[in-house]
Design a protein around this motif. Structure first.
Motif, PDB file in Angstrom:
ATOM      1  N   VAL A 330      65.626   7.089  61.663  1.00 23.03           N
ATOM      2  CA  VAL A 330      64.196   7.412  61.607  1.00 23.03           C
ATOM      3  C   VAL A 330      63.785   7.749  60.174  1.00 23.03           C
ATOM      4  N   GLY A 331      64.586   8.567  59.501  1.00 23.92           N
ATOM      5  CA  GLY A 331      64.285   8.916  58.120  1.00 23.92           C
ATOM      6  C   GLY A 331      64.291   7.703  57.207  1.00 23.92           C
ATOM      7  N   SER A 332      65.236   6.796  57.416  1.00 21.37           N
ATOM      8  CA  SER A 332      65.328   5.613  56.584  1.00 21.37           C
ATOM      9  C   SER A 332      64.121   4.700  56.773  1.00 21.37           C
ATOM     10  N   PHE A 333      63.721   4.502  58.023  1.00 22.91           N
ATOM     11  CA  PHE A 333      62.551   3.665  58.278  1.00 22.91           C
ATOM     12  C   PHE A 333      61.274   4.319  57.749  1.00 22.91           C
ATOM     13  N   LEU A 334      61.170   5.637  57.862  1.00 23.11           N
ATOM     14  CA  LEU A 334      60.006   6.342  57.333  1.00 23.11           C
ATOM     15  C   LEU A 334      59.905   6.165  55.822  1.00 23.11           C
ATOM     16  N   ALA A 335      61.047   6.113  55.160  1.00 23.94           N
ATOM     17  CA  ALA A 335      61.050   5.964  53.700  1.00 23.94           C
ATOM     18  C   ALA A 335      60.408   4.658  53.270  1.00 23.94           C
ATOM     19  N   SER A 336      60.446   3.625  54.125  1.00 23.98           N
ATOM     20  CA  SER A 336      59.820   2.352  53.757  1.00 23.98           C
ATOM     21  C   SER A 336      58.311   2.492  53.634  1.00 23.98           C
ATOM     22  N   GLY A 337      57.737   3.459  54.362  1.00 24.90           N
ATOM     23  CA  GLY A 337      56.302   3.670  54.279  1.00 24.90           C
ATOM     24  C   GLY A 337      55.878   4.489  53.075  1.00 24.90           C
ATOM     25  N   ILE A 338      56.728   5.408  52.641  1.00 28.53           N
ATOM     26  CA  ILE A 338      56.345   6.290  51.533  1.00 28.53           C
ATOM     27  C   ILE A 338      56.918   5.832  50.195  1.00 28.53           C
ATOM     28  N   GLY A 339      57.880   4.894  50.241  1.00 30.03           N
ATOM     29  CA  GLY A 339      58.547   4.479  49.010  1.00 30.03           C
ATOM     30  C   GLY A 339      57.614   3.797  48.028  1.00 30.03           C
ATOM     31  N   ALA A 340      56.796   2.847  48.514  1.00 26.27           N
ATOM     32  CA  ALA A 340      55.920   2.103  47.608  1.00 26.27           C
ATOM     33  C   ALA A 340      54.882   2.997  46.930  1.00 26.27           C
ATOM     34  N   PRO A 341      54.149   3.866  47.666  1.00 23.99           N
ATOM     35  CA  PRO A 341      53.195   4.756  46.987  1.00 23.99           C
ATOM     36  C   PRO A 341      53.860   5.671  45.961  1.00 23.99           C
ATOM     37  N   LEU A 342      55.037   6.178  46.300  1.00 28.56           N
ATOM     38  CA  LEU A 342      55.741   7.043  45.351  1.00 28.56           C
ATOM     39  C   LEU A 342      56.142   6.274  44.095  1.00 28.56           C
ATOM     40  N   THR A 343      56.545   5.008  44.287  1.00 29.67           N
ATOM     41  CA  THR A 343      56.937   4.192  43.139  1.00 29.67           C
ATOM     42  C   THR A 343      55.746   3.935  42.221  1.00 29.67           C
ATOM     43  N   GLN A 344      54.592   3.644  42.818  1.00 33.80           N
ATOM     44  CA  GLN A 344      53.406   3.413  42.014  1.00 33.80           C
ATOM     45  C   GLN A 344      53.005   4.659  41.236  1.00 33.80           C
ATOM     46  N   ARG A 345      53.262   5.810  41.809  1.00 33.55           N
ATOM     47  CA  ARG A 345      52.831   7.060  41.165  1.00 33.55           C
ATOM     48  C   ARG A 345      53.838   7.563  40.135  1.00 33.55           C
ATOM     49  N   TRP A 346      55.117   7.513  40.467  1.00 29.54           N
ATOM     50  CA  TRP A 346      56.151   8.124  39.628  1.00 29.54           C
ATOM     51  C   TRP A 346      57.036   7.119  38.912  1.00 29.54           C
ATOM     52  N   GLY A 347      57.058   5.878  39.372  1.00 33.18           N
ATOM     53  CA  GLY A 347      57.971   4.898  38.807  1.00 33.18           C
ATOM     54  C   GLY A 347      59.220   4.766  39.655  1.00 33.18           C
ATOM     55  N   ALA A 348      59.810   3.562  39.650  1.00 34.64           N
ATOM     56  CA  ALA A 348      60.945   3.285  40.521  1.00 34.64           C
ATOM     57  C   ALA A 348      62.156   4.157  40.194  1.00 34.64           C
ATOM     58  N   GLY A 389      66.625   9.754  52.035  1.00 29.55           N
ATOM     59  CA  GLY A 389      67.253   9.443  50.751  1.00 29.55           C
ATOM     60  C   GLY A 389      67.810   8.040  50.700  1.00 29.55           C
ATOM     61  N   VAL A 390      68.483   7.613  51.782  1.00 27.01           N
ATOM     62  CA  VAL A 390      69.040   6.257  51.829  1.00 27.01           C
ATOM     63  C   VAL A 390      67.924   5.226  51.706  1.00 27.01           C
ATOM     64  N   GLY A 391      66.840   5.431  52.457  1.00 27.01           N
ATOM     65  CA  GLY A 391      65.727   4.490  52.411  1.00 27.01           C
ATOM     66  C   GLY A 391      65.090   4.385  51.041  1.00 27.01           C
ATOM     67  N   LEU A 392      64.901   5.514  50.385  1.00 27.34           N
ATOM     68  CA  LEU A 392      64.291   5.500  49.052  1.00 27.34           C
ATOM     69  C   LEU A 392      65.240   4.934  48.006  1.00 27.34           C
TER      70      LEU A 392
END
Length: 539
Positions: A330-348, A389-392
């Motif tokens: 569940v945590g890994s799949f949730l990370a797919s939703g928050i990963g892109a916005p975080l990347t745009q804001r903070w960098g990969a 963490g794994v997802g991100l």
């Protein structure tokens, strides 16, 4: 992918479903092994090869498959891999002997190796800008979630139906992946690839990787130096007192050394080579695959120890063990939703660091709550953080590694990145397995030293039984009132050993976090657009 937006994302779904299938099959068999042993009347050694033949072949062929995908067509290679995988799954589902099942698992490994690096290169070649970051996030979360869902799916199918359905379920999934990929994913290849095939390089690569990965996987089983149990291959028995593990490791390293020298010569001469060494001149790629290998040491190794602890210490069934690991998925799949916005804001790079830090917190937290009387809810939060963490980390680290790799060489770059992760994971499992079982033996021996009515010979027999069965003997000890106190001591020793393994994994992740600090600090859009010259372009 097709130019229309909806087709693009449905194509991503088809690729992700294929990736989930090959990752699930790396873990789904673990919970089905007891039933396979009973139904096919095979030995424990055969059962071990059922589990590990897939991983061994899979890891050994990733580099070769990625390189040939660039030349022959990435979609063609992916669909061919899925076709091989589904045929192998049918053969595994109808296998009537251990040898037939092992052969089918080898064929599955070949199909899986054709799919994984090609899936990455398809995303790298067909998504650009912000969309590429989202695509990698979905891909990375699929890997983390599928690794956790494997035991759950395997436990349910084995308990409700038969272990054969653990393979049979791949048939409809594979057909859906093939149709979706052919309809929705555009072909891509390196049209400027040199003519000719580096067959010698391919052979050396496979031999080298097979030797090294075999040694990492089998060291604990057959002994790191002296042979600890019989070993046979293709009907030939290994009779030497020395273990086959160091021989395989030495042969593998020698083959890889010759492979590297051969690749340097071919690159300098401008001849077709399996490995394009100019890729290592790209700093983000070089640093990214190094970080990926180190992070992989601690990322999934703990998933080897936790199911054993859940089942043999807490008494969970195979299905309940899968449920217990569900928060990670569940945590890994949730990370797919928050990963892109975080990347745009903070960098990969920052998101990768955040992901590895979350993994570190989750794994260390699991080490703190592991005990013989742990309640079901205690690991939930830490598994969830671990999954986030794994997802991100998996998705964004992949994006960082391939960010500046020219699209035409993305198959080779993906193969190298996948190989680094698989070798790192195999090494991590080898180390954590050694920590777990060496710790179990020593701790249980100390705990039983003063056990009433148990002489040294009996104590050694109990310790050996618990270690050899990976803790499964604890159930039998607990069922007999005369040995129930010994079972309690074994549960305590197994829990302590699992805790040590968790802290070791956390140590690897800490080293991985330090390695990730070297990643570039450029922000998301610049790290998600590959160009031919290898320089990122602003979007």
């Amino acid at each position: 992918m097709r130019s229309d937006g909806r087709g693009r994302w449905f194509g991503l779904l088809a690729i992700s479903l294929g990736v989930a299938m090959i990752i699930v099959d790396a873990t789904i068999v673990n919970v089905a092994v007891p039933q396979i042993i009973r139904d096919l009347d095979i030995t424990s050694t055969d059962a071990q090869w059922v589990q590990e033949a897939y991983t061994l072949v899979f890891a050994s062929l990733l580099l070769v498959a990625g390189r040939f995908a660039d030349r022959s067509g990435r979609r063609r290679m992916f669909v061919t891999g899925v076709s091989v995988f589904v045929v192998a799954s049918v053969l595994a589902a109808v296998a009537g002997s251990g040898e037939a099942l092992i052969g089918a698992r080898v064929l599955q490994g070949i199909g899986g190796a054709m799919m994984l690096p090609t899936s990455l290169s398809l995303l790298n070649a067909n998504f650009t800008g912000r969309e590429r970051g989202i695509a990698f996030a979905v891909w990375g979360s699929t890997i983390g979630g599928a690794a956790a869902l494997g035991p759950l799916l395997g436990g349910w199918l084995t308990t409700t139906y038969s272990w054969r359905w653990a393979f049979g379920i791949n048939v409809p999934v594979s057909l859906a992946v093939i149709v979706g990929t052919l309809l929705l994913v555009a072909e891509s290849r390196d049209d400027r690839a040199e003519r000719g095939v580096d067959l010698v390089g391919a052979l050396l690569s496979v031999v080298g990787m097979t030797g090294v990965v075999f040694a990492l996987i089998e060291g604990r089983t057959y002994g790191w130096w002296e042979r600890e149990r019989p070993f046979s291959l293709f009907g030939l028995d290994w009779t030497a007192s020395i273990s086959p593990v160091p021989v395989a490791a030495l042969a593998g390293l020698a083959a890889l050394g010759v492979f590297l020298a051969q690749q340097i010569r071919r690159n300098r001469a401008g001849r077709p080579a399996l490995l394009d060494l100019s890729l290592f001149g790209i700093r983000s790629f070089r640093t990214g695959i190094l970080a990926a290998a180190i992070v992989s040491l601690g990322e999934f190794g703990l998933l080897f120890a936790l199911p054993l602890w859940f089942q043999n210490v807490l008494g969970y069934s195979a299905f309940r063990t899968g449920l217990a690991l569900l928060p990670l998925a569940v945590g890994s799949f949730l990370a797919s939703g928050i990963g892109a916005p975080l990347t745009q804001r903070w960098g990969a790079a920052r998101v990768v660091q955040l992901g590895v830090a979350a993994e570190l917190v989750g794994v260390a937290g699991l080490g703190l709550v592991v005990a013989p009387d742990t309640r079901w809810w205690a690991p939930v939060a830490f598994l969830f953080v671990y999954g986030i963490g794994v997802g991100l980390a998996t998705a964004q680290l992949t994006g960082v590694s391939l960010a500046e790799v020219p699209v035409r060489r993305s198959g080779q770059g993906s193969g190298l990145q996948s190989t680094a992760r698989q070798v790192g994971s195999a090494f991590g499992i080898a180390v954590l397995g050694t920590v777990l079982f060496a710790g179990l033996g020593g701790l249980l021996g100390d705990r039983l030293a003063d056990q009433p009515g148990l002489d040294p010979a009996g104590r050694d027999q109990v310790v050996t039984a618990v270690k050899e069965s990976a803790g499964a003997a604890i159930t039998g000890l607990a069922a007999d009132p005369r040995t129930a106190p010994i079972a309690e001591e074994a549960k305590g020793a197994f829990s302590d050993a699992t805790r040590y393994a968790a802290f070791t994994a956390a140590g690897f992740l800490l080293i991985g976090l330090l390695a990730c600090l070297r990643l570039g600090e450029r922000r998301g859009p610049r790290l998600t657009h590959s160009v031919e010259a290898g320089a990122p372009v602003n979007t």
